[in-house]
Enzyme design. Structure first.
Site, PDB file in Angstrom:
ATOM      1  N   ARG A 163      17.635  39.153 -77.818  1.00 31.22           N
ATOM      2  CA  ARG A 163      16.382  38.427 -77.557  1.00 31.22           C
ATOM      3  C   ARG A 163      15.258  39.383 -77.127  1.00 31.22           C
ATOM      4  NH1 ARG A 163      19.365  34.915 -79.488  1.00 31.22           N
ATOM      5  NH2 ARG A 163      19.203  32.692 -78.999  1.00 31.22           N
ATOM      6  N   SER A 235      16.855  27.057 -76.245  1.00 29.43           N
ATOM      7  CA  SER A 235      17.340  27.658 -74.998  1.00 29.43           C
ATOM      8  C   SER A 235      16.143  27.992 -74.123  1.00 29.43           C
ATOM      9  CB  SER A 235      18.083  28.955 -75.266  1.00 29.43           C
ATOM     10  OG  SER A 235      19.197  28.735 -76.076  1.00 29.43           O
ATOM     11  N   GLU A 332      13.750  32.409 -71.404  1.00 33.76           N
ATOM     12  CA  GLU A 332      13.632  33.015 -72.715  1.00 33.76           C
ATOM     13  C   GLU A 332      12.280  32.615 -73.305  1.00 33.76           C
ATOM     14  OE1 GLU A 332      15.654  32.910 -77.059  1.00 33.76           O
ATOM     15  OE2 GLU A 332      15.444  31.124 -75.866  1.00 33.76           O
TER      16      GLU A 332
HETATM   17  N1  EPU Z   1      28.445  25.894 -71.930  1.00 37.86           N
HETATM   18  C1  EPU Z   1      28.790  24.994 -70.968  1.00 37.86           C
HETATM   19  N2  EPU Z   1      27.924  23.974 -70.713  1.00 37.86           N
HETATM   20  C2  EPU Z   1      26.759  23.821 -71.370  1.00 37.86           C
HETATM   21  C3  EPU Z   1      26.399  24.754 -72.358  1.00 37.86           C
HETATM   22  C4  EPU Z   1      27.279  25.787 -72.627  1.00 37.86           C
HETATM   23  O1  EPU Z   1      29.840  25.089 -70.339  1.00 37.86           O
HETATM   24  O2  EPU Z   1      26.033  22.877 -71.094  1.00 37.86           O
HETATM   25  C5  EPU Z   1      29.396  26.964 -72.277  1.00 37.86           C
HETATM   26  C6  EPU Z   1      29.972  26.725 -73.663  1.00 37.86           C
HETATM   27  O3  EPU Z   1      31.097  25.918 -73.619  1.00 37.86           O
HETATM   28  C7  EPU Z   1      30.287  28.110 -74.128  1.00 37.86           C
HETATM   29  C8  EPU Z   1      29.206  28.967 -73.473  1.00 37.86           C
HETATM   30  O4  EPU Z   1      28.714  28.190 -72.375  1.00 37.86           O
HETATM   31  O5  EPU Z   1      31.541  28.518 -73.657  1.00 37.86           O
HETATM   32  C9  EPU Z   1      28.113  29.337 -74.429  1.00 37.86           C
HETATM   33  O6  EPU Z   1      27.478  28.165 -74.895  1.00 37.86           O
HETATM   34  P1  EPU Z   1      26.841  27.996 -76.367  1.00 37.86           P
HETATM   35  O7  EPU Z   1      27.663  28.709 -77.356  1.00 37.86           O
HETATM   36  O8  EPU Z   1      26.578  26.565 -76.557  1.00 37.86           O
HETATM   37  O9  EPU Z   1      25.436  28.630 -76.182  1.00 37.86           O
HETATM   38  P2  EPU Z   1      24.973  30.127 -75.932  1.00 37.86           P
HETATM   39  O10 EPU Z   1      25.878  31.135 -76.490  1.00 37.86           O
HETATM   40  O11 EPU Z   1      24.679  30.314 -74.519  1.00 37.86           O
HETATM   41  C10 EPU Z   1      23.317  31.036 -77.689  1.00 37.86           C
HETATM   42  C11 EPU Z   1      21.859  30.968 -78.008  1.00 37.86           C
HETATM   43  C12 EPU Z   1      21.520  29.725 -78.796  1.00 37.86           C
HETATM   44  C13 EPU Z   1      22.386  29.681 -80.032  1.00 37.86           C
HETATM   45  C14 EPU Z   1      23.853  29.678 -79.587  1.00 37.86           C
HETATM   46  C15 EPU Z   1      24.816  29.709 -80.740  1.00 37.86           C
HETATM   47  C16 EPU Z   1      20.801  32.125 -76.163  1.00 37.86           C
HETATM   48  C17 EPU Z   1      19.921  32.019 -74.980  1.00 37.86           C
HETATM   49  N3  EPU Z   1      21.056  31.005 -76.801  1.00 37.86           N
HETATM   50  O12 EPU Z   1      23.610  30.048 -76.763  1.00 37.86           O
HETATM   51  O13 EPU Z   1      20.170  29.861 -79.193  1.00 37.86           O
HETATM   52  O14 EPU Z   1      22.111  28.540 -80.827  1.00 37.86           O
HETATM   53  O15 EPU Z   1      24.110  30.865 -78.834  1.00 37.86           O
HETATM   54  O16 EPU Z   1      24.901  30.987 -81.239  1.00 37.86           O
HETATM   55  O17 EPU Z   1      21.225  33.236 -76.517  1.00 37.86           O
HETATM   56  C18 EPU Z   1      17.895  29.325 -78.734  1.00 37.86           C
HETATM   57  O18 EPU Z   1      17.712  30.524 -78.561  1.00 37.86           O
HETATM   58  O19 EPU Z   1      16.949  28.500 -78.644  1.00 37.86           O
HETATM   59  C19 EPU Z   1      19.245  28.860 -79.004  1.00 37.86           C
HETATM   60  C20 EPU Z   1      19.530  27.579 -79.062  1.00 37.86           C
END
Ligand code: EPU
Length: 336
Positions: A163, A235, A332
């Site tokens: 990011r 996010s 972000e």
């Molecule tokens: N989790 C929870 N509770 C929640 C959300 C997530 O326990 O309410 C846990 C999930 O179970 C998982 C971990 O946290 O084990 C990661 O969650 P998730 O894969 O849903 O999201 P992320 O990896 O944190 C990132 C990007 C998203 C992108 C997803 C999928 C960032 C800030 N966000 O989220 O990007 O869609 O990976 O690759 O890096 C965006 O930037 O607007 C965005 C949506």
């Protein structure tokens, strides 16, 4: 063509749908028109608003807002295995993904349904499901406002990170991105390692481009609220990157805490969504703002929220996570 607007409501130009006014806004179709825009308004006080998907307006805006609208996609060269494409900054990112999938070109299918325009993709190096924009971006074209000249920056000079890019640091407020060049592959290269992707792709009959796109769209739709229904900016927070020992200390207490190796050695990336969720804030609401019920990373405008209310609510989320885990998460989203 250049289109000029004055004192306009920008609630439909930001995905949070906060109701603010811009004193002056300019839309332009072609990069060559930018010198005319800056000659008219000066080079001092301006800000690029593209799709408005990663921005939170907390006040009425006096600065000149500039919106790139070039929506051309052109093939510029081709080899046996790759295709190089120039994409205008105003192309809707997901239209580009659909375009590539229709032509059987690999590389950005995992980035399906990310809201926003192509010109914004390099700024925060958009990413999802194990893929980042930097994996395909080869160069970025821009107008350098101080110098009044056009520059093409090769990807290796864009300082891409999680990011992150040079456009958030030394080039911030100094360039208007007008196009990107990306390289897509004619050779199949499915990347299914992240979360539920493989299961959803297999349920659709295997790793074709169309199946991957469909699977990713369906996963995103199930977790992320539609901005047309519930204002949000995806996010709201970045996943925090912490020292190894901080992660180990937390893992001793929370063995199920999601954690990923960070690009920087000795550091670990944690999931902000998990931290917010485990702080008890998922689904929490106050006034017109809330933490989304299905994805704690996303803050939502429940209707009529001002930018000020959203930011005050975000501070509360940050403080709650800090108190519970000792970790400071940061936005972000660009706050203006
Ligand atoms: N989790 C929870 N509770 C929640 C959300 C997530 O326990 O309410 C846990 C999930 O179970 C998982 C971990 O946290 O084990 C990661 O969650 P998730 O894969 O849903 O999201 P992320 O990896 O944190 C990132 C990007 C998203 C992108 C997803 C999928 C960032 C800030 N966000 O989220 O990007 O869609 O990976 O690759 O890096 C965006 O930037 O607007 C965005 C949506």
């Amino acid at each position: 063509m250049i289109r000029y607007y004055e004192n306009i409501d920008i609630s439909e130009r930001n995905s949070f749908h906060v109701q603010q006014t811009a004193k002056r806004l300019v839309e332009f179709d072609r990069a060559e028109e930018l010198p005319e825009v800056f000659a008219k308004y000066g080079t001092e006080d301006w800000y690029v608003i593209s799709g408005g998907n990663n921005i939170l307006f907390t006040k009425d805006i006096d600065s000149l807002l500039i919106t790139p609208c070039d929506n051309r996609i052109e093939i510029i060269s081709e080899s046996d295995t790759t295709v190089r494409i120039k994409v205008g900054a105003g192309v809707e990112w997901d239209d580009l993904v659909a375009w590539s999938v229709e032509r059987n070109l690999w590389g950005i299918e995992n980035l399906s349904l990310i809201p926003g325009k192509a010109g914004a993709a390099p700024v925060q190096n958009i990413g999802a499901y194990g893929v980042e924009a930097k994996d395909t971006i080869r160069s970025v074209e821009m107008y350098f406002v101080e110098g009044g000249n056009f520059v093409t920056l090769a990807a290796e000079h864009c300082a891409f990170g999680y990011r992150e890019s040079v456009f958030k640091h030394s080039l911030k407020g100094r360039v208007v991105i007008t196009a990107i060049e990306i390289e897509l592959s004619k050779v199949a290269n499915p990347r299914l390692g992240y979360g539920d992707v493989i299961r959803e792709v297999e349920a659709r009959g295997g790793a074709t481009l169309a199946n991957i796109r469909d699977a990713i769209c369906s996963i995103r739709r199930s977790k992320l609220p539609d901005t047309a229904v519930l204002g949000n900016a995806g996010s709201f927070f970045k996943n925090p990157i912490v020292e190894q020992e901080v992660a180990e200390r937390l893992l001793a207490e929370y063995p199920d805490m999601p954690h990923y190796p960070a690009a920087e050695e000795g550091k670990v990336k944690l999931a902000a969504g998990w931290l917010i969720d485990k702080s008890g804030m998922k689904g929490y609401k106050e006034g017109n703002v809330g933490v989304h019920e299905r994805q704690a990373l996303v803050l939502v405008n429940l209707g009529g929220a001002t930018g000020g209310e959203v930011i005050a609510f975000a501070h509360k989320v940050v403080a709650t996570v800090k108190e519970k885990f000792g970790i400071e998460i940061s936005p972000e989203v660009n706050v203006l």
